[in-house]
Enzyme design. Structure first.
Site, short mmCIF file in Angstrom:
data_model
loop_
_atom_site.label_atom_id
_atom_site.label_comp_id
_atom_site.label_asym_id
_atom_site.label_seq_id
_atom_site.Cartn_x
_atom_site.Cartn_y
_atom_site.Cartn_z
CG LEU A 34 -1.77 1.11 1.50
CD1 LEU A 34 -2.91 1.14 0.54
CD2 LEU A 34 -2.27 1.19 3.07
CB CYS A 35 2.23 3.62 -1.76
SG CYS A 35 1.65 3.81 -3.47
CG HIS A 36 -0.83 9.30 -1.75
ND1 HIS A 36 -0.44 10.68 -2.12
CD2 HIS A 36 -2.00 9.53 -1.32
CE1 HIS A 36 -1.38 11.44 -1.94
NE2 HIS A 36 -2.38 10.79 -1.33
CB ILE A 62 -3.73 5.52 1.91
CG1 ILE A 62 -4.56 5.64 3.15
CG2 ILE A 62 -3.21 6.89 1.29
CD1 ILE A 62 -5.05 4.38 3.85
#
Length: 109
Positions: free
Chosen positions: A67-69, A95
């Site tokens: 998971l990242c931005h 996210i």
């Protein structure tokens, strides 16, 4: 590289034989700004640039959702980990999408 949406993470996690890891590869300030703790997964934070030096801290027997931005950095990490023998998926949209699809209380930044 397999991608799943944030809305699919819980179902993906339930299908795993080992408790999966949600590997958040964002910077510390990003995690302080917006984060999630989905049920059934262990949240681990390792900024992207630290992964090569810290890969030994990850358990190869556990599936990992990265998971990242927005999904770009996590896709790179998922690909790298897959080359190292890990079972990985990328959380498409990161996210940001998590806030839109799963939990609107997560701040969008």
């Amino acid at each position: 590289m397999q991608q799943i949406t944030p809305a699919q993470v819980a179902q993906w996690a339930a299908q795993q034989t080992q408790r999966p890891v949600l590997l958040d590869v964002r910077e510390g300030w990003e995690c302080q700004t917006a984060s999630t703790q989905p049920e059934g997964l262990e949240l681990v934070h390792m900024p992207m640039q630290t992964i090569p030096a810290r890969v030994s801290e990850l358990d190869r027997s556990r599936p990992i959702a990265c998971l990242c931005h927005h999904g770009g950095r996590s896709m790179q990490v998922a690909y790298f980990l897959a080359q190292q023998g890990f079972e990985t998926v990328n959380v498409a949209g990161g996210i940001h999408a998590w806030s839109l699809q799963v939990d609107p209380t997560i701040p969008v930044y």
